[in-house]
Design a protein around this motif. Structure first.
Motif, PDB file in Angstrom:
ATOM      1  N   ALA A  27       0.921  -1.096  -0.245  1.00 45.05           N
ATOM      2  CA  ALA A  27      -0.055  -0.009  -0.053  1.00 45.05           C
ATOM      3  C   ALA A  27       0.899   0.978   0.142  1.00 45.05           C
ATOM      4  O   ALA A  27       0.516   2.206  -0.838  1.00 45.05           O
ATOM      5  N   GLN A  28       1.971   1.297   0.757  1.00 43.37           N
ATOM      6  CA  GLN A  28       2.896   2.355   0.662  1.00 43.37           C
ATOM      7  C   GLN A  28       3.351   2.618  -0.617  1.00 43.37           C
ATOM      8  O   GLN A  28       3.537   3.751  -0.822  1.00 43.37           O
ATOM      9  N   LEU A  29       3.772   1.328  -1.255  1.00 40.50           N
ATOM     10  CA  LEU A  29       4.528   1.747  -2.478  1.00 40.50           C
ATOM     11  C   LEU A  29       3.597   2.230  -3.587  1.00 40.50           C
ATOM     12  O   LEU A  29       3.942   3.459  -4.045  1.00 40.50           O
ATOM     13  N   VAL A  30       2.236   1.961  -3.456  1.00 42.69           N
ATOM     14  CA  VAL A  30       1.427   2.466  -4.530  1.00 42.69           C
ATOM     15  C   VAL A  30       1.095   4.194  -3.921  1.00 42.69           C
ATOM     16  O   VAL A  30       1.113   4.926  -4.785  1.00 42.69           O
ATOM     17  N   ALA A  31       0.836   4.354  -2.678  1.00 36.57           N
ATOM     18  CA  ALA A  31       0.662   5.841  -2.358  1.00 36.57           C
ATOM     19  C   ALA A  31       1.952   6.414  -2.533  1.00 36.57           C
ATOM     20  O   ALA A  31       1.681   7.761  -3.042  1.00 36.57           O
ATOM     21  N   GLN A  62      17.375   5.799 -13.547  1.00 34.54           N
ATOM     22  CA  GLN A  62      17.852   4.958 -12.255  1.00 34.54           C
ATOM     23  C   GLN A  62      18.250   5.723 -11.399  1.00 34.54           C
ATOM     24  O   GLN A  62      18.003   5.395 -10.062  1.00 34.54           O
ATOM     25  N   ALA A  63      18.865   6.996 -11.492  1.00 32.30           N
ATOM     26  CA  ALA A  63      19.270   7.876 -10.346  1.00 32.30           C
ATOM     27  C   ALA A  63      18.147   8.286  -9.399  1.00 32.30           C
ATOM     28  O   ALA A  63      18.511   8.582  -8.244  1.00 32.30           O
ATOM     29  N   VAL A  64      17.113   8.507  -9.944  1.00 28.52           N
ATOM     30  CA  VAL A  64      16.008   9.154  -8.983  1.00 28.52           C
ATOM     31  C   VAL A  64      15.525   8.003  -8.238  1.00 28.52           C
ATOM     32  O   VAL A  64      15.005   8.376  -6.836  1.00 28.52           O
ATOM     33  N   LEU A  65      16.023   6.495  -8.099  1.00 30.03           N
ATOM     34  CA  LEU A  65      15.536   5.725  -6.886  1.00 30.03           C
ATOM     35  C   LEU A  65      16.699   5.676  -5.834  1.00 30.03           C
ATOM     36  O   LEU A  65      16.360   5.391  -4.612  1.00 30.03           O
ATOM     37  N   ALA A  66      17.879   6.543  -6.031  1.00 30.87           N
ATOM     38  CA  ALA A  66      18.694   6.608  -5.162  1.00 30.87           C
ATOM     39  C   ALA A  66      18.162   7.639  -3.885  1.00 30.87           C
ATOM     40  O   ALA A  66      17.558   8.481  -4.129  1.00 30.87           O
ATOM     41  N   PRO A  67      18.707   7.193  -2.681  1.00 34.00           N
ATOM     42  CA  PRO A  67      18.166   8.151  -1.402  1.00 34.00           C
ATOM     43  C   PRO A  67      18.576   9.571  -1.660  1.00 34.00           C
ATOM     44  O   PRO A  67      19.755   9.749  -2.114  1.00 34.00           O
ATOM     45  N   TYR A  68      17.580  10.164  -1.347  1.00 36.18           N
ATOM     46  CA  TYR A  68      17.995  11.763  -1.216  1.00 36.18           C
ATOM     47  C   TYR A  68      18.116  12.534  -2.765  1.00 36.18           C
ATOM     48  O   TYR A  68      18.185  13.480  -2.883  1.00 36.18           O
ATOM     49  N   PHE A  69      17.976  11.715  -3.802  1.00 35.55           N
ATOM     50  CA  PHE A  69      18.002  12.574  -5.271  1.00 35.55           C
ATOM     51  C   PHE A  69      16.858  13.035  -5.177  1.00 35.55           C
ATOM     52  O   PHE A  69      15.470  12.801  -5.087  1.00 35.55           O
ATOM     53  N   ARG A  70      16.999  14.606  -5.766  1.00 36.53           N
ATOM     54  CA  ARG A  70      16.007  15.262  -6.251  1.00 36.53           C
ATOM     55  C   ARG A  70      16.306  15.791  -7.546  1.00 36.53           C
ATOM     56  O   ARG A  70      17.355  16.081  -7.891  1.00 36.53           O
ATOM     57  N   LEU A  77      11.073   7.524  -3.421  1.00 34.05           N
ATOM     58  CA  LEU A  77      11.244   6.705  -4.606  1.00 34.05           C
ATOM     59  C   LEU A  77      12.211   5.700  -3.950  1.00 34.05           C
ATOM     60  O   LEU A  77      12.132   4.187  -4.319  1.00 34.05           O
ATOM     61  N   SER A  78      13.003   5.871  -3.113  1.00 30.96           N
ATOM     62  CA  SER A  78      14.148   4.829  -2.664  1.00 30.96           C
ATOM     63  C   SER A  78      13.282   4.043  -1.939  1.00 30.96           C
ATOM     64  O   SER A  78      13.694   2.580  -1.528  1.00 30.96           O
ATOM     65  N   ILE A  79      12.382   4.457  -1.041  1.00 28.63           N
ATOM     66  CA  ILE A  79      11.348   3.514  -0.313  1.00 28.63           C
ATOM     67  C   ILE A  79      10.554   2.501  -1.214  1.00 28.63           C
ATOM     68  O   ILE A  79      10.401   1.391  -1.157  1.00 28.63           O
ATOM     69  N   VAL A  80      10.074   3.049  -2.224  1.00 27.72           N
ATOM     70  CA  VAL A  80       9.302   2.320  -3.052  1.00 27.72           C
ATOM     71  C   VAL A  80      10.491   1.154  -3.707  1.00 27.72           C
ATOM     72  O   VAL A  80      10.060  -0.077  -4.006  1.00 27.72           O
ATOM     73  N   LEU A  87       5.382   9.180 -17.492  1.00 31.11           N
ATOM     74  CA  LEU A  87       6.065   8.290 -16.803  1.00 31.11           C
ATOM     75  C   LEU A  87       5.335   7.147 -16.269  1.00 31.11           C
ATOM     76  O   LEU A  87       4.090   7.239 -15.876  1.00 31.11           O
ATOM     77  N   ARG A  88       5.792   5.823 -16.429  1.00 31.68           N
ATOM     78  CA  ARG A  88       5.028   4.640 -15.997  1.00 31.68           C
ATOM     79  C   ARG A  88       6.031   4.137 -14.887  1.00 31.68           C
ATOM     80  O   ARG A  88       7.130   3.721 -15.614  1.00 31.68           O
ATOM     81  N   VAL A  89       5.570   3.798 -13.886  1.00 35.32           N
ATOM     82  CA  VAL A  89       6.624   3.067 -12.934  1.00 35.32           C
ATOM     83  C   VAL A  89       5.836   1.708 -12.764  1.00 35.32           C
ATOM     84  O   VAL A  89       4.762   1.665 -12.220  1.00 35.32           O
ATOM     85  N   THR A  90       6.455   0.762 -12.925  1.00 38.75           N
ATOM     86  CA  THR A  90       5.929  -0.728 -12.731  1.00 38.75           C
ATOM     87  C   THR A  90       6.448  -1.631 -11.965  1.00 38.75           C
ATOM     88  O   THR A  90       7.769  -1.665 -11.975  1.00 38.75           O
ATOM     89  N   ALA A  91       5.998  -2.173 -10.963  1.00 43.97           N
ATOM     90  CA  ALA A  91       6.739  -3.412 -10.202  1.00 43.97           C
ATOM     91  C   ALA A  91       6.423  -4.631 -10.780  1.00 43.97           C
ATOM     92  O   ALA A  91       5.189  -5.145 -10.758  1.00 43.97           O
ATOM     93  N   ASP A  92       7.393  -5.439 -11.119  1.00 45.31           N
ATOM     94  CA  ASP A  92       7.014  -6.767 -11.738  1.00 45.31           C
ATOM     95  C   ASP A  92       7.661  -7.797 -10.989  1.00 45.31           C
ATOM     96  O   ASP A  92       8.699  -7.895 -10.515  1.00 45.31           O
TER      97      ASP A  92
END
Lengths: 429, 248
Positions: free
Chosen positions: A326-330, A374-382, A396-399, A419-424
């Motif tokens: 749920a947190q991922l989707v939120a 790829q970079a946006v997933l790193a912690p603190y990246f803005r 996003l790093s929590i995601v 943008l489309r973010v998918t979790a497979d």
């Protein structure tokens, strides 16, 4: 190996050649001695007849008798003028090309030159056979060696591949893998390499654990005083006689503190998700239900902000943690809201693909450039455009951490536009 | 106890009905804070600093709510609660603890506790949850079929809401939101409690979805009835309460 065989064969070949040549010479000398003996006993007059007879009997030799002033008077060996001693006569005339003779010439008591020769053709033939045999043996030997080496090498490559594989797993983020230990055979260098790698991984895991613990402890320790500060500000804000300017300042301070607390909470959450704290593997989660529930929770805010929301979810389940999913989707929905202009369309979906379940959030906003995905997933990246807006850059790093926890692959794709973010969820269910 | 939840007294009066609360906490300063803050809200507090002693105390006296730390000497919080449940003590238990991971929470609730608060927390949060637990009659919540507040009536059997006889059309989430408020009518329900009970979120989204949903629901109710029943208490949460009687 091959080099050794070649050198050995060449040496052997020249040895054999030398030995064969010595034998040949002995034979020629022997025949010469026998002829000279006969001359001594019976006189030289009978020599041509003897030569003719011996030629007819074919003892393997060719002869020539050259009387001074008369030329060749007997024998078929057309040696030419010649002189005493050893020489090699190459084929002329009736012998044709390619026939060479090793010949020995000696003067008779009367001064004539007697030559005895033997065809080198046989020697050459034999040498060729020997050479082929040696080459053959060498080749077989080399192949055998190659075969044996490959068998051993395969085993070595296989073991090295296991080590390399372990390293890859670590690079991909799994610090818990280790190289399997030596089996019940003698330890060798590769086992030592595996051990060294394992020890290194133990150390790294320990250090990261300590670091994580420090971060977690710091976050924990700082939360309480920050919380108290927040309480005090709230009390201050409620004070009845607070001047307006001060009230506004208090409001700003509260917002800043809230941000700080959120950041710590996010850090702790990240640490919890990444660590081994999630004791079990989870339960069967109705992903469609999670997607719908979270989407509907945000619908009023999405619509109030001038955007639209569509939900495309079909029944699908995965093994995992419903709270985290749920947190991922939120987080993804909030991310989409923050990075799209008014009027954008958001879509939340869940479904089944060929590989398994998938969960996605898409928008038709400006999207993220491929080199930044790829970079946006790193912690603190803005992203530069959101650098000054509220947020810790940890969303996003929590995601990503939640996806990893569920053995899901996170993809950021172009939504054409947006943008489309998918979790497979590549779970071998 | 109550077949019909009928609320007539305003919020402030509810506070007077103090609860008997057993606080089990071995950290003296935390225990002091808990007891003074809860005491100031009108509750009767007893503090025990040891798990075994708490087992005795809880089993021998009647309490409305227990506030228990998980890390205790001699008998830890989980074991304490498990032991109480085995002995048939059904007093609602709220864990307050620094152990905040998902696994910790699951373990805590599985041992038989009813709610879980992670330190540090706001005292308003503690108060709201303690009151919610104290109001709860275990097992009887399901029996509350009709909930009423002023002219608003909720029929939980067919999940319909009426204002003065006229039906109000609510979305499922809005219905659930109203239901939680009505079950705790007269007492503030915090944002965290609503996130948990209405949406099942155990995280805090940046977006204030609670506020948005509340205001949408308010509009629907006010359209139907014209009265503002749901109040926002800053720092404490949301409360549904009958409008104050007009002073003469």
């Amino acid at each position: 190996m091959v080099l050794a065989f070649t050198v050995a064969s060449l040496v052997a070949r020249s040895d054999i050649q030398a030995s064969t040549e010595r034998t040949l010479r002995r034979e020629i000398l022997g025949e010469m001695t026998s002829l000279q003996d006969e001359v001594l006993r019976q006189g030289e007059g009978r020599l041509p007849v003897t030569l003719q007879r011996r030629t007819r009997l074919w003892r393997g030799f060719e002869y020539e008798l050259i009387r001074p002033g008369q030329g060749a008077v007997a024998g078929r060996l057309d040696a030419g003028a010649g002189q005493s001693g050893w020489s090699v006569v190459s084929g002329r005339g009736k012998w044709g090309l390619g026939k060479t003779f090793l010949s020995f010439a000696q003067k008779t008591p009367s001064g004539a030159l007697l030559i005895v020769g033997k065809n080198l053709f046989d020697l050459q033939q034999e040498m060729q056979t020997v050479t082929w045999r040696l080459a053959g043996a060498g080749f077989i030997g080399a192949m055998l060696c190659l075969g044996v080496w490959m068998v051993f090498a395969q085993e070595t490559w296989r073991r090295l591949a296991i080590i390399s594989d372990t390293a890859d797993h670590v690079t991909a983020g799994d610090l818990s893998v280790r190289v399997p230990g030596a089996k019940a055979r003698r330890r060798d260098d590769i086992d030592d390499l595996g051990d060294a790698l394992n020890q290194m991984l133990d150390r790294i895991q320990g250090l990261i654990g300590q670091l994580r613990q420090v971060t977690t402890d710091v976050a924990h320790d700082l939360r309480t005083p920050l919380f108290r500060m927040r309480q005090k500000l709230e009390r201050l804000e409620r004070a009845k006689d607070l001047p307006l300017a001060h009230r506004e300042a208090v409001g700003v301070l509260q917002d800043d503190l809230l941000e700080l607390l959120r950041t710590f909470d996010a850090l702790l959450k990240l640490s919890e998700i990444e660590g081994a704290n999630l004791a079990n593997d989870g339960v069967e989660v109705d992903v469609e239900e999670v997607a719908r529930r979270v989407a509907e929770a945000f619908r009023p805010d999405i619509e109030d902000s001038g955007r639209t929301l569509a939900v495309e979810a079909s029944p699908v389940t995965v093994k995992g943690h419903p709270d985290l999913l749920a947190q991922l989707v939120a987080n993804l929905i909030e991310n989409a809201m923050r990075h799209t202009p008014v009027g954008s369309a958001l879509t939340v979906g869940a479904g089944v693909t060929a590989h398994g379940a998938c969960l996605w959030v898409a928008d038709n906003g400006p999207g993220i450039e491929p080199h930044l995905r790829q970079a946006v997933l790193a912690p603190y990246f803005r992203l530069s455009e959101s650098r000054n807006s509220p947020g810790s850059g940890l969303g996003l790093s929590i995601v990503a951490a939640i996806a990893a926890r569920h053995q899901a692959r996170l993809r950021l794709d172009d939504n054409g536009p947006g943008l489309r973010v998918t979790a497979d969820f590549d779970q071998a269910a | 106890m109550q077949a019909l939840g009928t609320i007539e007294a305003p919020v402030e009066d509810q506070g007077r009905k103090g609860l008997r609360i057993l606080v089990v906490e071995d950290d003296a300063s935390v225990a002091m804070e808990l007891s003074s803050s809860l005491g100031a809200a009108g509750h009767d507090i007893i503090v025990v600093d040891d798990g075994l002693a708490a087992l005795d105390t809880a089993a021998s006296a009647i309490f409305d709510v227990m506030v228990v730390d998980r890390l205790l000497p001699h008998l830890n919080g989980e074991a304490l609660v498990r032991a109480l449940r085995t002995r048939g003590v059904s007093t609602p238990v709220l864990f307050v603890t620094a152990l905040g991971t998902i696994a910790d929470r699951v373990a805590g609730l599985e041992s038989g506790a009813d709610d879980y608060l992670v330190k540090p927390f706001a005292f308003e949060e503690l108060h709201a949850r303690v009151k919610a637990l104290g109001r709860r009659n275990p097992g009887s919540e399901a029996e509350l079929i009709r909930l009423r507040c002023s002219d608003l009536l909720m029929n939980r059997l067919d999940r319909r809401v009426f204002w003065d006889g006229a039906e109000v059309d609510l979305l499922p989430l809005e219905y659930r939101l109203l239901e939680v408020l009505l079950l705790n009518a007269g007492q503030p329900v915090t944002r965290m409690m609503l996130l948990e009970q209405v949406w099942g979120f155990r995280f805090d989204p940046r977006t204030n979805i609670v506020e948005t949903h509340i205001s949408r629901m308010r509009s629907k109710l006010e359209e139907a009835g014209g009265q503002r029943l749901i109040r926002t208490i800053r720092g404490a949460g949301y409360v549904i309460t009958p409008p104050p009687p007009i002073a003469h």
